[in-house]
Design a protein around this motif. Sequence first.
Motif, PDB file in Angstrom:
ATOM      1  N   ALA A  16      23.805 -35.589  17.816  1.00 24.57           N
ATOM      2  CA  ALA A  16      24.080 -36.250  16.544  1.00 24.57           C
ATOM      3  C   ALA A  16      23.462 -35.473  15.388  1.00 24.57           C
ATOM      4  CB  ALA A  16      23.549 -37.680  16.570  1.00 24.57           C
ATOM      5  N   THR A  17      22.281 -34.920  15.624  1.00 21.92           N
ATOM      6  CA  THR A  17      21.608 -34.134  14.596  1.00 21.92           C
ATOM      7  C   THR A  17      22.372 -32.847  14.313  1.00 21.92           C
ATOM      8  OG1 THR A  17      19.448 -35.035  15.206  1.00 21.92           O
ATOM      9  CG2 THR A  17      19.465 -32.956  13.998  1.00 21.92           C
ATOM     10  N   VAL A  18      22.840 -32.197  15.359  1.00 21.12           N
ATOM     11  CA  VAL A  18      23.634 -30.976  15.193  1.00 21.12           C
ATOM     12  C   VAL A  18      24.879 -31.261  14.355  1.00 21.12           C
ATOM     13  CG1 VAL A  18      25.073 -29.284  16.401  1.00 21.12           C
ATOM     14  CG2 VAL A  18      22.799 -29.854  17.289  1.00 21.12           C
ATOM     15  N   ALA A  19      25.586 -32.332  14.691  1.00 16.98           N
ATOM     16  CA  ALA A  19      26.807 -32.687  13.960  1.00 16.98           C
ATOM     17  C   ALA A  19      26.504 -32.995  12.500  1.00 16.98           C
ATOM     18  CB  ALA A  19      27.481 -33.882  14.620  1.00 16.98           C
ATOM     19  N   ARG A  20      25.412 -33.711  12.259  1.00 13.69           N
ATOM     20  CA  ARG A  20      25.050 -34.083  10.895  1.00 13.69           C
ATOM     21  C   ARG A  20      24.697 -32.852  10.070  1.00 13.69           C
ATOM     22  NH1 ARG A  20      24.196 -34.680   6.493  1.00 13.69           N
ATOM     23  NH2 ARG A  20      23.342 -36.439   5.291  1.00 13.69           N
ATOM     24  N   MET A  21      23.991 -31.921  10.654  1.00 13.06           N
ATOM     25  CA  MET A  21      23.608 -30.706   9.932  1.00 13.06           C
ATOM     26  C   MET A  21      24.811 -29.819   9.658  1.00 13.06           C
ATOM     27  SD  MET A  21      19.954 -29.554  11.544  1.00 13.06           S
ATOM     28  CE  MET A  21      18.459 -30.476  11.172  1.00 13.06           C
ATOM     29  N   ARG A  22      25.693 -29.725  10.620  1.00 16.57           N
ATOM     30  CA  ARG A  22      26.884 -28.894  10.408  1.00 16.57           C
ATOM     31  C   ARG A  22      27.775 -29.465   9.312  1.00 16.57           C
ATOM     32  NH1 ARG A  22      27.863 -27.344  16.815  1.00 16.57           N
ATOM     33  NH2 ARG A  22      26.391 -25.584  16.798  1.00 16.57           N
ATOM     34  N   ALA A  23      27.704 -30.766   9.121  1.00 20.78           N
ATOM     35  CA  ALA A  23      28.453 -31.387   8.028  1.00 20.78           C
ATOM     36  C   ALA A  23      27.916 -30.940   6.674  1.00 20.78           C
ATOM     37  CB  ALA A  23      28.387 -32.909   8.139  1.00 20.78           C
ATOM     38  N   GLU A  24      26.670 -30.442   6.661  1.00 15.01           N
ATOM     39  CA  GLU A  24      26.057 -29.920   5.438  1.00 15.01           C
ATOM     40  C   GLU A  24      26.157 -28.399   5.380  1.00 15.01           C
ATOM     41  OE1 GLU A  24      24.792 -31.639   2.978  1.00 15.01           O
ATOM     42  OE2 GLU A  24      25.020 -33.628   3.887  1.00 15.01           O
ATOM     43  N   ASN A  25      26.999 -27.823   6.260  1.00 13.36           N
ATOM     44  CA  ASN A  25      27.211 -26.364   6.305  1.00 13.36           C
ATOM     45  C   ASN A  25      25.954 -25.589   6.680  1.00 13.36           C
ATOM     46  OD1 ASN A  25      30.001 -26.442   5.567  1.00 13.36           O
ATOM     47  ND2 ASN A  25      29.383 -26.792   3.435  1.00 13.36           N
ATOM     48  N   ILE A  26      25.104 -26.222   7.468  1.00 15.58           N
ATOM     49  CA  ILE A  26      23.942 -25.533   8.017  1.00 15.58           C
ATOM     50  C   ILE A  26      24.361 -24.829   9.303  1.00 15.58           C
ATOM     51  CG2 ILE A  26      21.652 -25.866   9.049  1.00 15.58           C
ATOM     52  CD1 ILE A  26      21.300 -28.276   7.169  1.00 15.58           C
ATOM     53  N   GLU A  27      23.901 -23.606   9.485  1.00 19.60           N
ATOM     54  CA  GLU A  27      24.160 -22.887  10.734  1.00 19.60           C
ATOM     55  C   GLU A  27      23.190 -23.408  11.792  1.00 19.60           C
ATOM     56  OE1 GLU A  27      24.281 -18.333  12.579  1.00 19.60           O
ATOM     57  OE2 GLU A  27      23.381 -18.705  10.610  1.00 19.60           O
ATOM     58  N   VAL A  28      23.730 -24.054  12.801  1.00 16.56           N
ATOM     59  CA  VAL A  28      22.885 -24.726  13.788  1.00 16.56           C
ATOM     60  C   VAL A  28      23.093 -24.135  15.179  1.00 16.56           C
ATOM     61  CG1 VAL A  28      22.177 -26.934  14.762  1.00 16.56           C
ATOM     62  CG2 VAL A  28      23.124 -26.864  12.456  1.00 16.56           C
ATOM     63  N   PHE A  29      21.992 -23.864  15.861  1.00 13.01           N
ATOM     64  CA  PHE A  29      22.015 -23.464  17.262  1.00 13.01           C
ATOM     65  C   PHE A  29      21.606 -24.677  18.100  1.00 13.01           C
ATOM     66  CE2 PHE A  29      21.017 -19.623  14.876  1.00 13.01           C
ATOM     67  CZ  PHE A  29      21.955 -18.717  15.370  1.00 13.01           C
ATOM     68  N   ALA A  30      22.549 -25.200  18.869  1.00 13.23           N
ATOM     69  CA  ALA A  30      22.247 -26.314  19.768  1.00 13.23           C
ATOM     70  C   ALA A  30      21.725 -25.739  21.084  1.00 13.23           C
ATOM     71  CB  ALA A  30      23.493 -27.145  20.020  1.00 13.23           C
ATOM     72  N   VAL A  31      20.512 -26.103  21.421  1.00  9.90           N
ATOM     73  CA  VAL A  31      19.849 -25.591  22.619  1.00  9.90           C
ATOM     74  C   VAL A  31      19.741 -26.702  23.651  1.00  9.90           C
ATOM     75  CG1 VAL A  31      17.646 -24.770  23.529  1.00  9.90           C
ATOM     76  CG2 VAL A  31      18.532 -23.846  21.382  1.00  9.90           C
ATOM     77  N   ASP A  32      20.092 -26.387  24.904  1.00  7.99           N
ATOM     78  CA  ASP A  32      19.976 -27.382  25.964  1.00  7.99           C
ATOM     79  C   ASP A  32      20.016 -26.669  27.305  1.00  7.99           C
ATOM     80  OD1 ASP A  32      20.034 -29.946  27.333  1.00  7.99           O
ATOM     81  OD2 ASP A  32      20.962 -30.767  25.515  1.00  7.99           O
ATOM     82  N   ILE A  33      19.636 -27.392  28.360  1.00  5.61           N
ATOM     83  CA  ILE A  33      19.701 -26.808  29.698  1.00  5.61           C
ATOM     84  C   ILE A  33      21.039 -27.093  30.361  1.00  5.61           C
ATOM     85  CG2 ILE A  33      17.215 -26.860  30.079  1.00  5.61           C
ATOM     86  CD1 ILE A  33      17.623 -29.396  31.753  1.00  5.61           C
ATOM     87  N   ALA A  34      21.853 -27.954  29.740  1.00  5.66           N
ATOM     88  CA  ALA A  34      23.161 -28.306  30.312  1.00  5.66           C
ATOM     89  C   ALA A  34      24.072 -28.745  29.176  1.00  5.66           C
ATOM     90  CB  ALA A  34      23.009 -29.425  31.343  1.00  5.66           C
ATOM     91  N   GLY A  35      25.332 -29.004  29.523  1.00  2.00           N
ATOM     92  CA  GLY A  35      26.267 -29.498  28.525  1.00  2.00           C
ATOM     93  C   GLY A  35      26.790 -28.395  27.627  1.00  2.00           C
ATOM     94  N   GLU A  36      27.435 -28.802  26.550  1.00  2.00           N
ATOM     95  CA  GLU A  36      28.049 -27.861  25.625  1.00  2.00           C
ATOM     96  C   GLU A  36      27.040 -27.396  24.581  1.00  2.00           C
ATOM     97  OE1 GLU A  36      31.643 -29.417  24.008  1.00  2.00           O
ATOM     98  OE2 GLU A  36      32.526 -29.830  25.969  1.00  2.00           O
ATOM     99  N   ALA A  37      26.143 -26.533  25.024  1.00  2.00           N
ATOM    100  CA  ALA A  37      25.111 -25.997  24.154  1.00  2.00           C
ATOM    101  C   ALA A  37      25.488 -24.596  23.689  1.00  2.00           C
ATOM    102  CB  ALA A  37      23.772 -25.961  24.882  1.00  2.00           C
ATOM    103  N   ASP A  38      25.034 -24.237  22.499  1.00  2.00           N
ATOM    104  CA  ASP A  38      25.234 -22.867  22.025  1.00  2.00           C
ATOM    105  C   ASP A  38      24.356 -21.906  22.799  1.00  2.00           C
ATOM    106  OD1 ASP A  38      26.979 -23.688  19.868  1.00  2.00           O
ATOM    107  OD2 ASP A  38      25.185 -24.459  18.875  1.00  2.00           O
ATOM    108  N   ILE A  39      23.182 -22.384  23.182  1.00  2.00           N
ATOM    109  CA  ILE A  39      22.231 -21.562  23.917  1.00  2.00           C
ATOM    110  C   ILE A  39      21.701 -22.361  25.089  1.00  2.00           C
ATOM    111  CG2 ILE A  39      20.023 -20.348  23.824  1.00  2.00           C
ATOM    112  CD1 ILE A  39      20.470 -20.013  20.797  1.00  2.00           C
TER     113      ILE A  39
END
Length: 224
Positions: A16-39
């Motif tokens: 939810a935080t990633v989506a909210r930041m991207r709505a503000e045109n922030i370049e966001v790297f979503a980090v996770d050990i699983a799922g649809e992560a950028d890293i």
Amino acid sequence: MTRAIVTGGASGLGAATVARMRAENIEVFAVDIAGEADIRLDITDEEAVQETAARIGPVDILVNSAGIVGPNTALASTRSDQWRKVFDVNVIGTVTMMRAFIPGMVERGWGRIVNIASMAGKDGNPNLSIYSASKAAVIALTKSAGKELATTGVLVNAIAPAVIATPMNDDTAPEVLAHIRSLIPMKRVGTPEEVAELIAWLTSKKVSFSTGAVYDISGGRATY
């Protein structure tokens, strides 16, 4: 362009935080050990975290959302390995990410860090002693780091949610969830989007005189 990194970014509060930041045109790297992560990254692997920091370069915003609940059981029946597992993710993982990205923020004279704590870290939830203690540690960590960095332009704050409708709570025992929900005066759980709004504000330039603080988002549960 403002750059951010969000751990636990593939689900729940992180997503939810990633989506909210991207709505503000922030370049966001979503980090996770699983799922649809950028890293894909295990935040308990210090070497991997340092390699990631070197690869992606400086970021302006760090949101430490990755966390696990641990066992729902009485304190006397917990094991040391269970304590270590939860603290490795919730506390040491948060520390490892902060150590990796704070120097670049300090060097540039601006940064925003938000650590996800919990009302459990303030009140203590029955049968969740490990989780509660780990989130209390996150609160103390935030207060300490906020004071250390107070004159650098890097602000460090925490949020303390009550029960939020996220996948992390799927494995929490129904009776435990019912007890926690009963403590919320609004008589409902929060949504990830509501939490993301608070995080968006705390990571913005609108916040300039708050650091080492803990912001409750609890439907009125907070008692101090």
